[in-house]
Design an enzyme around this catalytic site. Structure first.
Site, PDB file in Angstrom:
ATOM      1  N   LYS A 131       0.896  -1.165   0.000  1.00 14.61           N
ATOM      2  CA  LYS A 131       0.000   0.000   0.000  1.00 14.61           C
ATOM      3  C   LYS A 131       0.926   1.205   0.000  1.00 14.61           C
ATOM      4  O   LYS A 131       1.624   1.446   0.995  1.00 14.61           O
ATOM      5  CB  LYS A 131      -0.884  -0.033   1.248  1.00 14.61           C
ATOM      6  CG  LYS A 131      -1.734   1.218   1.461  1.00 14.61           C
ATOM      7  CD  LYS A 131      -2.691   1.037   2.637  1.00 14.61           C
ATOM      8  CE  LYS A 131      -3.492   2.292   2.935  1.00 14.61           C
ATOM      9  NZ  LYS A 131      -4.467   2.124   4.026  1.00 14.61           N
ATOM     10  N   GLU A 179      -3.606   6.931   1.852  1.00 15.00           N
ATOM     11  CA  GLU A 179      -3.971   7.216   3.247  1.00 15.00           C
ATOM     12  C   GLU A 179      -2.734   7.421   4.124  1.00 15.00           C
ATOM     13  O   GLU A 179      -2.625   6.866   5.219  1.00 15.00           O
ATOM     14  CB  GLU A 179      -4.849   6.093   3.802  1.00 15.00           C
ATOM     15  CG  GLU A 179      -6.164   5.956   3.044  1.00 15.00           C
ATOM     16  CD  GLU A 179      -7.140   4.967   3.656  1.00 15.00           C
ATOM     17  OE1 GLU A 179      -6.686   3.975   4.243  1.00 15.00           O
ATOM     18  OE2 GLU A 179      -8.362   5.202   3.533  1.00 15.00           O
ATOM     19  N   ARG A 222      -1.237  -2.105  -4.578  1.00 14.61           N
ATOM     20  CA  ARG A 222      -2.651  -1.738  -4.423  1.00 14.61           C
ATOM     21  C   ARG A 222      -3.002  -0.435  -5.143  1.00 14.61           C
ATOM     22  O   ARG A 222      -2.213   0.512  -5.151  1.00 14.61           O
ATOM     23  CB  ARG A 222      -3.012  -1.621  -2.933  1.00 14.61           C
ATOM     24  CG  ARG A 222      -2.918  -2.947  -2.231  1.00 14.61           C
ATOM     25  CD  ARG A 222      -3.199  -2.799  -0.767  1.00 14.61           C
ATOM     26  NE  ARG A 222      -4.592  -2.889  -0.410  1.00 14.61           N
ATOM     27  CZ  ARG A 222      -5.237  -2.024   0.359  1.00 14.61           C
ATOM     28  NH1 ARG A 222      -4.645  -0.934   0.806  1.00 14.61           N
ATOM     29  NH2 ARG A 222      -6.487  -2.209   0.684  1.00 14.61           N
ATOM     30  N   ARG A 228     -13.703  11.272  -5.356  1.00 13.77           N
ATOM     31  CA  ARG A 228     -12.825  10.198  -4.878  1.00 13.77           C
ATOM     32  C   ARG A 228     -12.994   8.929  -5.716  1.00 13.77           C
ATOM     33  O   ARG A 228     -12.018   8.205  -5.951  1.00 13.77           O
ATOM     34  CB  ARG A 228     -13.145   9.907  -3.398  1.00 13.77           C
ATOM     35  CG  ARG A 228     -12.500   8.648  -2.888  1.00 13.77           C
ATOM     36  CD  ARG A 228     -12.720   8.456  -1.400  1.00 13.77           C
ATOM     37  NE  ARG A 228     -12.357   7.106  -0.996  1.00 13.77           N
ATOM     38  CZ  ARG A 228     -12.499   6.621   0.228  1.00 13.77           C
ATOM     39  NH1 ARG A 228     -13.001   7.389   1.189  1.00 13.77           N
ATOM     40  NH2 ARG A 228     -12.148   5.388   0.516  1.00 13.77           N
ATOM     41  N   LYS A 269      -9.804  -2.822  -5.386  1.00  9.96           N
ATOM     42  CA  LYS A 269     -10.996  -3.142  -4.580  1.00  9.96           C
ATOM     43  C   LYS A 269     -12.200  -3.354  -5.499  1.00  9.96           C
ATOM     44  O   LYS A 269     -12.252  -2.794  -6.591  1.00  9.96           O
ATOM     45  CB  LYS A 269     -11.286  -2.014  -3.587  1.00  9.96           C
ATOM     46  CG  LYS A 269     -10.251  -1.951  -2.463  1.00  9.96           C
ATOM     47  CD  LYS A 269     -10.671  -1.018  -1.328  1.00  9.96           C
ATOM     48  CE  LYS A 269      -9.592  -1.006  -0.248  1.00  9.96           C
ATOM     49  NZ  LYS A 269      -9.915  -0.164   0.910  1.00  9.96           N
ATOM     50  N   ASP A 305     -15.006   2.106  -1.186  1.00  9.03           N
ATOM     51  CA  ASP A 305     -14.348   1.338  -0.122  1.00  9.03           C
ATOM     52  C   ASP A 305     -15.281   0.290   0.493  1.00  9.03           C
ATOM     53  O   ASP A 305     -15.849   0.536   1.563  1.00  9.03           O
ATOM     54  CB  ASP A 305     -13.865   2.307   0.973  1.00  9.03           C
ATOM     55  CG  ASP A 305     -12.869   1.656   1.910  1.00  9.03           C
ATOM     56  OD1 ASP A 305     -12.400   0.561   1.596  1.00  9.03           O
ATOM     57  OD2 ASP A 305     -12.557   2.260   2.955  1.00  9.03           O
ATOM     58  N   GLU A 351      -9.731  -7.315  -4.960  1.00  7.99           N
ATOM     59  CA  GLU A 351      -9.637  -7.256  -3.497  1.00  7.99           C
ATOM     60  C   GLU A 351     -11.052  -7.128  -2.946  1.00  7.99           C
ATOM     61  O   GLU A 351     -11.731  -6.124  -3.180  1.00  7.99           O
ATOM     62  CB  GLU A 351      -8.783  -6.072  -3.040  1.00  7.99           C
ATOM     63  CG  GLU A 351      -8.634  -6.013  -1.522  1.00  7.99           C
ATOM     64  CD  GLU A 351      -7.691  -4.911  -1.025  1.00  7.99           C
ATOM     65  OE1 GLU A 351      -7.082  -4.210  -1.863  1.00  7.99           O
ATOM     66  OE2 GLU A 351      -7.592  -4.743   0.200  1.00  7.99           O
ATOM     67  N   GLU A 379     -16.189  -4.357   7.828  1.00  5.53           N
ATOM     68  CA  GLU A 379     -15.937  -2.992   8.306  1.00  5.53           C
ATOM     69  C   GLU A 379     -17.168  -2.102   8.167  1.00  5.53           C
ATOM     70  O   GLU A 379     -17.466  -1.302   9.047  1.00  5.53           O
ATOM     71  CB  GLU A 379     -14.762  -2.400   7.517  1.00  5.53           C
ATOM     72  CG  GLU A 379     -14.481  -0.941   7.830  1.00  5.53           C
ATOM     73  CD  GLU A 379     -13.327  -0.360   7.022  1.00  5.53           C
ATOM     74  OE1 GLU A 379     -12.666  -1.102   6.272  1.00  5.53           O
ATOM     75  OE2 GLU A 379     -13.097   0.861   7.163  1.00  5.53           O
ATOM     76  N   HIS A 437     -21.338   5.014   2.184  1.00  6.79           N
ATOM     77  CA  HIS A 437     -20.387   5.645   3.116  1.00  6.79           C
ATOM     78  C   HIS A 437     -21.051   6.628   4.081  1.00  6.79           C
ATOM     79  O   HIS A 437     -20.554   7.733   4.311  1.00  6.79           O
ATOM     80  CB  HIS A 437     -19.278   6.363   2.344  1.00  6.79           C
ATOM     81  CG  HIS A 437     -17.931   6.231   3.016  1.00  6.79           C
ATOM     82  ND1 HIS A 437     -17.712   6.617   4.321  1.00  6.79           N
ATOM     83  CD2 HIS A 437     -16.752   5.742   2.581  1.00  6.79           C
ATOM     84  CE1 HIS A 437     -16.448   6.384   4.641  1.00  6.79           C
ATOM     85  NE2 HIS A 437     -15.847   5.836   3.610  1.00  6.79           N
TER      86      HIS A 437
HETATM   87  C1  GCV Z   1      -5.891  -0.919   6.004  1.00  5.77           C
HETATM   88  C2  GCV Z   1     -10.166   1.738   4.493  1.00  5.77           C
HETATM   89  C3  GCV Z   1     -10.097   1.243   5.911  1.00  5.77           C
HETATM   90  C4  GCV Z   1      -8.664   1.225   6.410  1.00  5.77           C
HETATM   91  C5  GCV Z   1      -7.822   0.383   5.440  1.00  5.77           C
HETATM   92  C6  GCV Z   1      -7.938   0.997   4.057  1.00  5.77           C
HETATM   93  C7  GCV Z   1      -7.176   0.196   3.018  1.00  5.77           C
HETATM   94  O1  GCV Z   1      -9.878   3.087   4.434  1.00  5.77           O
HETATM   95  O2  GCV Z   1     -10.896   2.034   6.727  1.00  5.77           O
HETATM   96  O3  GCV Z   1      -8.658   0.668   7.690  1.00  5.77           O
HETATM   97  O4  GCV Z   1      -6.479   0.349   5.849  1.00  5.77           O
HETATM   98  O5  GCV Z   1      -9.288   1.006   3.672  1.00  5.77           O
HETATM   99  O6  GCV Z   1      -7.804  -0.621   2.367  1.00  5.77           O
HETATM  100  O7  GCV Z   1      -5.988   0.401   2.877  1.00  5.77           O
END
Ligand code: GCV
Length: 722
Positions: free
Chosen positions: A309, A313, A346, A358, A382, A387, A409, A415, A543
């Site tokens: 990654k 973020e 990723r 986004r 993803k 997300d 993914e 979550e 979201h």
């Molecule tokens: C591992 C989202 C989740 C994060 C996660 C991120 C990712 O933002 O809230 O916890 O981080 O996805 O897939 O990298």
């Protein structure tokens, strides 16, 4: 390891003994590998008439594992000890071994089948040797044979006939892996089933038997890879102190065909290598990664490679040095290439400095790089562009990079779908994504064909699922969420499988083969995904979960530093209406799809209503297909979700007599919480949106008892997984 296997052997014998004493705990630990005794005499005798003893050809560790499994499974299900013999004496043997262990005559007999399977595939077939009937399980590799053994046991577990058995199967995807977001302190990011399985403190000397059971469960559904550390990576995992522990895990996993992958923190050369930079163009950095990789392969010769990654973020990456994703991924790819390793890079990127929608950012950033990555790089995308929401349209990157391998993914951990409390059968979601048509090479260019590589003839293919496993006794926190691990594995093996068939396999293997139980439970599982969409994010909303932990509703949140972290960014509710305009009059995200798909999404008449507010901002009075206004439609969907959970509660209660006490009670309590929380979602969201719509709730929707202020005041400082 050998010692460990002999202990395991002893445990198998013990289990068989316990079976005869009819002692069987049902705490969920055994997952779908219950191997319940077949009560139906006729059926049991039919199996017995085709199965006497076992003959193992070959004695690798994997063959030993296969033998243990066959002995355990068959003995338990048939209620008699099935022995392993060393020669071909007798008939009705279950013979298993790789192609190289078969004699020439047999190879000739199976020639056609052997040509049809790949390296991890298998053949299960009734054959005649010297006039005697037997069942042969074979493949090109011992892991293929192990998969065949598990498949054979599944056939019996699900009470299918083995008369004239003739099965041939191969995985359609090369890399089928779990991604653990497990931290070195044993917390699990977005994990809701306890702490991490990996006991780093006591590794490498203490080998928890659970590591074996973990590998076994994965092998039973064909999962062949595990990235054991969080993508928000800690460089320490790459130090000798930790690599020794990783090596110990890899040794346990190897006989089960499970390869280890590690997450690579891009800044590791600085943090643990003492370098001043992590610039992928820097000679010392390049060399550091090469040496590090060599060190890893020396310990773990079948190490799978790195998962990264980067520049996402806040994680470090090549952009910190003015380089791009291609530079970063290719530098690592060169390091692992001599050892046959791969880099999974990723595509989950979006930036607070980019004002664009986004949902568009990953596509905008990555698609122009098509064809520039090294052969051993695969881009991990993803399933949707935001997300892991309860529902997202498929990610527009699928099919849009014909010269680059893309892997899927999914998030198995929930979550955004009620953590490990809500019963949601995710293979239904996975299936919806796989079946979506990208139209990138004409009609029928499904996401499944992108992922299995057939659409653009890809050299590497892969599927990753963010694990929902922890050290809870039943692995997944909620007994039914084991089905998501199981179903994920089955779909990773073959993305074209049907989620209903998978559910039925799982129910039969985990709970009961009684159709009075199977039918209502299967229906409940298959509906459960739509139910969660209804009570959380109907009609394309997304979201709107509460901040940070994402537990419960928080459509009102608007104070986070990054705009795209705020739910208000996504629903855009105001007096005029609700929804995110992603058509050509809005962010134009639809333009990232093939024209045929863009046309469907752009037009409210053709846009599926399940995705309506993902793509359109519409007035509260907009007329839905059933004649309801948008406001009424949203409210009715929330209510429908609540009603559906109520039905789930009743269904479960009515089936008490088919389930052991422990699992019955656990599921009952969890469903009651889900019911309560579905009402919370309904009331909080409707009260909030009602401020804008200024409309009454339609008939049939229950009036909230609490106020909006009450819901807004709820705080969960210790919500798990955050
Ligand atoms: C591992 C989202 C989740 C994060 C996660 C991120 C990712 O933002 O809230 O916890 O981080 O996805 O897939 O990298």
């Amino acid at each position: 390891m050998t010692n460990f296997l002999s202990i395991k052997n002893f445990l198998v014998q013990l289990s068989i003994l316990l079976l005869c004493l009819n002692v069987s705990a049902k705490d969920g630990y055994n997952l779908w590998l219950q191997y319940d005794y077949i009560q139906n005499n006729e059926l049991r005798l039919a199996y017995k008439s085709n199965i006497s003893n076992i003959l193992a050809l070959g004695d690798s560790e994997t063959m030993q594992v296969a033998l243990n499994e066959l002995q355990l499974g068959l003995s338990k299900m048939l209620g008699t000890e099935i022995l392993s013999q060393k020669d071909l004496k007798g008939e009705n043997l279950v013979i298993f071994g790789t192609q190289s262990n078969l004699d020439k005559k047999l190879i000739k007999k199976l020639k056609k089948e052997l040509e049809q399977i790949n390296n991890e595939g298998f053949i299960i077939k009734q054959i005649i040797i010297k006039g005697k009937k037997h069942i042969i399980i074979t493949g090109k590799t011992d892991v293929g044979v192990l998969y065949g053994v598990f498949n054979f046991l599944r056939i019996i577990q699900t009470h299918k006939s083995i008369k004239n058995i003739d099965v041939l199967d191969s995985p359609k995807v090369d890399i089928r892996m779990l991604n653990h977001w497990d931290n070195l302190d044993r917390t699990v990011e977005r994990g809701y089933a306890g702490f991490s399985l990996w006991d780093w403190h006591r590794l490498p000397d203490y080998i928890d038997s659970r590591y074996v059971d973990y590998a076994r469960a994965n092998a039973s559904v064909g999962i062949n890879g595990t990235a054991i550390t969080n993508v928000n990576a800690n460089a320490l995992i790459l130090t000798p102190q930790y690599l020794e522990k990783v090596e110990a895990l890899a040794n346990v996993f190897r006989p089960y065909g499970l390869k280890v992958y590690l997450t690579a923190r891009f800044s590791a050369p600085i943090e643990i290598g003492g370098l001043k930079t992590a610039d992928p163009y820097d000679a010392e950095v390049i060399n550091w990664w090469k040496e590090k990789t060599k060190e890893i392969y020396k310990r773990i010769p079948d190490f799978g490679g790195f998962l990264v990654k980067a520049n996402s973020e806040g994680q470090p990456g090549p952009q910190n040095y003015g380089r791009n994703h291609v530079d970063g991924a290719n530098m690592l790819a060169e390091a692992v290439a001599p050892f046959g390793g791969i880099v999974m890079w990723r595509a989950f990127v979006y930036s607070e400095h980019d004002a664009d929608d986004r949902a568009k950012q990953a596509f905008s950033e990555f698609v122009p790089y098509d064809g520039q990555f090294k052969d051993n790089v695969i881009i991990q995308v993803k399933n949707g562009a935001i997300d892991f929401q309860p529902r997202e349209p498929f990610h527009p990157m699928f099919g849009a990079m014909p010269k680059t391998p893309l892997m899927m993914e999914f998030q198995i951990t929930q979550e955004y779908l009620g953590f490990s409390t809500h019963l949601v059968y995710l293979p239904k979601l996975f299936e919806e994504v796989f079946e979506a048509d990208t139209y990138r090479a004409g009609k029928g260019s499904t996401v499944a064909k992108v992922i299995d590589g057939s659409l653009h003839n890809k050299k590497i293919t892969g599927v990753a699922g963010v694990s929902n496993i922890g050290n809870d006794r039943n692995w997944t926190g909620h007994p039914f969420l084991q089905a998501n691990w199981y179903g994920y594995g089955r779909l990773a093996w073959n993305p074209h499988l049907n989620s209903g068939d998978i559910a039925e396999e799982w129910i039969r293997s985990t709970f009961s083969n009684d159709t009075h139980f199977i039918n209502p439970i299967k229906e409940m599982m298959l509906n459960s995904r739509e139910t969660v969409v209804n009570y959380m994010t109907p009609l394309g909303l997304h979201h709107i979960m509460d901040t940070g932990h994402h537990y419960g509703p928080g459509p009102w949140v608007e104070n986070l530093s990054r705009p795209e972290w705020n739910p208000v960014y996504y629903h855009k509710a105001d007096k005029n209406g609700i929804g995110f305009d992603r058509t050509n009059s809005g962010s134009n995200a639809t333009n990232q799809y093939a024209p045929e798909v863009a046309d469907i999404f752009n037009n409210t008449a053709t846009c599926p209503e399940k995705d309506l507010l993902w793509f359109h901002h519409l007035s509260w009075d907009y007329k839905l297909k059933d004649g309801n206004t948008l406001w009424d439609g949203i409210a009715l969907k929330y209510q429908q979700g609540v009603n559906e959970v109520e039905t789930m509660v009743h269904t479960w209660k009515s089936l008490e007599k088919y389930v052991d006490n422990q699992r019955f009670n656990e599921v009952e309590m969890l469903l009651n919480i889900q019911h309560k929380e579905s009402k919370w979602w309904r009331d909080a969201c409707l009260l909030y949106f009602q401020q804008f719509s200024e409309k009454e709730l339609p008939e049939g929707v229950e009036k909230p008892i609490k106020t909006l202020e009450y819901f807004q005041s709820l705080k969960f400082p210790f919500a798990p997984g955050n």
